[in-house]
Design an enzyme around this catalytic site. Structure first.
Site, PDB file in Angstrom:
ATOM      1  N   SER A 266      -0.272  -0.033  -4.423  1.00  0.00           N
ATOM      2  CA  SER A 266       0.877   0.763  -4.005  1.00  0.00           C
ATOM      3  C   SER A 266       1.302   0.405  -2.584  1.00  0.00           C
ATOM      4  CB  SER A 266       0.518   2.248  -4.046  1.00  0.00           C
ATOM      5  OG  SER A 266      -0.382   2.531  -2.985  1.00  0.00           O
ATOM      6  N   LYS A 267       2.473   0.906  -2.228  1.00  0.00           N
ATOM      7  CA  LYS A 267       2.978   0.681  -0.871  1.00  0.00           C
ATOM      8  C   LYS A 267       1.989   1.228   0.161  1.00  0.00           C
ATOM      9  CE  LYS A 267       6.731   2.447   2.020  1.00  0.00           C
ATOM     10  NZ  LYS A 267       6.263   1.826   3.245  1.00  0.00           N
TER      11      LYS A 267
END
Ligand code: GLU
Length: 512
Positions: A266-267
């Site tokens: 994920s970011k």
């Protein structure tokens, strides 16, 4: 399949910047299409207007272009099946939803949000594990299966809002073959009656996706694992619409996992560990939140293509560095793994380093000169030949061109301070005296090549009873300010006699 032309599509929804997992999906579609002389299509799936983000579509197209994996048919280039944006195709879908209703495989549902909520509550109270609108619960809801034909007709004529839902059979097995996963078998009791057509006059993802794949004659659906649960529904739609004989082959790609293998990349992982999870910089138009991209971080597009290609696919040998042509040649869906691929940020940097080393010094000089001009105004900052020489000397020490300045700023600006540790350890009257003499020798009538400089350095040391090893690092510090760096004598040669002698003079003056 044997004689079917390969036509594949990347079909993102423009809901934000494209995650590198999505980029990898696009890449695998691109490689597969190229390998089979097929067509790679970019279709935009924007039927969910609530999730539409301005700028996202351009971002996707720009990212593919930067990586050199643009589609040859689709939203950017047009093509025989235009338009390729589903919002512009919206009038095409109702007919198919209607066909499904007419054949008894779909039905109208008139339930309001409150009624749906009440159903969910009822089921929760009855301890139903996953409350959903399905073969059992639909019997107690307001739809064309429970209402009389007459009542349904009246509601439709009165313009009451409705959705069209697929009628999932109660007790069947859906089987389909996935190129990566083999046979997948799902029991319909685990499926719900998904909405195919919404009350806002738009199809849902499922209907639009299947209809477009059919109309665009897609031969293979290569997409992320998160779509695997939708595949049985899609298979049923192909069957009910009478298209099973031209159903695309499915290939669901493995997830990209966090470096520790614990869940989807994920970011947040990227922010925490300092690597981008998007191809290009992005700023959210609503929140203003910024996300960094591979391009702006200084990655070469071919390095990103190379590293993404190997996240999930293995060539069957130990080769790691591939040109795009080699990837096309070697790629096959059969060699894509089922299990998730862990993203390794250090390995990503390593790939860029390899591409940096392979890049011609002339090319590097062009890139580096942009940074040099921002940082210094001296005549050398526009001397491409000189910058090329700098690149030659420092490229081995860097992963990115944007690290060059920190490594080699002394090529453009004389140091204003000297490494403390080395000075404390080595600077004394003897060494000071040595550098005074060395400076005189170096300013003599000699050709200023690294071989000559080295020979003079050694001879001066010997003549003065100084061990060359004890002044070598000090020499570097006087010239560059730093205790470590590129090959010293080559560095001196590139800097030139005048500059080297001047820097020694400055040091002798500054360091008492
Ligand atoms: N619109 C879907 C997405 O956003 C496409 C999935 C598919 O390729 O079928 O990923």
């Amino acid at each position: 399949m044997a004689d079917r032309a390969v036509r594949v599509r990347f079909a993102p929804s423009p809901t934000g910047p494209l995650h590198i997992g999505g980029v990898r999906t696009a890449l695998y579609n691109y490689l597969f299409a190229k390998k089979h002389n097929g067509t790679f299509i970019l279709r935009i799936e924007d039927t969910d207007q609530n999730r539409f983000v301005p700028g996202a579509e351009e971002y996707i197209a720009n990212a593919l272009e930067w990586l050199g994996i643009s589609a040859t048919e689709g939203v950017v280039t047009g093509g025989p099946h235009a338009p390729y944006r589903q919002s512009e195709r919206k009038l095409m879908y109702h007919e198919f939803a209607q066909r499904l209703v007419d054949s008894g495989n779909a039905y109208y549902a008139f339930d309001t949000t409150e009624e749906l909520e009440a159903m969910r509550k009822r089921m929760e109270a009855a301890k139903v594990a996953a409350p959903q609108y399905n073969a059992i619960s639909r019997g107690s809801m307001k739809n064309s299966l429970t209402l009389s034909e007459d009542e349904t007709k009246k509601k439709l004529e009165a313009g009451e809002p409705y959705v069209i839902r697929i009628k999932i059979p109660r007790n069947e097995e859906v089987r389909f073959h996935d190129i990566i996963r083999g046979w997948v078998v799902v029991h319909t009791s685990s499926l719900d009656d998904k909405v195919l057509f919404k009350s806002d006059g738009m199809p849902t993802y499922h209907l639009a996706n299947v209809v477009d794949d059919y109309l665009m004659n897609i031969s293979h659906v290569i997409r992320g694992e998160e779509w695997l649960p939708s595949a049985p529904l899609h298979v049923l739609l192909y069957r009910y619409l009478g298209w099973e004989n031209v159903m695309p082959q499915f290939a669901h790609l493995p997830l990209l996992l966090r470096p520790d293998g614990n869940g989807k990349l994920s970011k947040r992982d990227g922010d925490r560990l300092g690597f981008p999870v998007f191809p290009l910089d992005w700023q959210d138009p609503v929140t203003g939140e910024k996300s960094s991209g591979y391009k702006e971080r200084g990655y070469f597009p071919d390095a990103v293509v190379n590293l993404l290609a190997l996240l999930g696919w293995h060539p069957g040998n130990n080769q790691e560095l591939f040109t795009k042509e080699e990837l096309i040649e070697a790629f096959s869906l059969e060699k894509v793994n089922k299990s998730g691929a862990k993203f390794d940020p250090d390995k990503a940097k390593w790939f860029n380093q390899q591409y940096l080393r392979k890049t011609d010094n002339k090319e590097l000089a062009k890139m580096f000169s942009i940074i040099v001009k921002e940082k210094s105004t001296g005549p050398l900052s526009s001397d491409l030949k000189y910058i090329e020489g700098v690149c030659h000397l420092i490229k081995e020490k860097a992963h990115f061109v944007n690290e060059f300045w920190d490594i080699g700023s002394f090529f453009f600006i004389a140091p204003d301070k000297y490494d403390e540790t080395v000075i404390q350890k080595r600077w004394n009257p003897t060494t000071k005296d040595f550098f005074g003499k060395l400076s005189i020798e170096l300013s003599g009538d000699i050709e200023f090549t690294h071989q000559n400089i080295e020979a003079i350095f050694k001879k001066t040391a010997e003549d003065n009873g100084v061990a060359p090893g004890s002044v070598m690092q000090l020499f570097r510090v006087l010239i560059t300010g730093m205790a470590a760096g590129p090959a010293l004598f080559e560095t001196l040669e590139l800097l030139g006699k005048q500059e080297v002698v001047a820097r020694i003079a400055t040091a002798l003056e500054k360091l008492k």
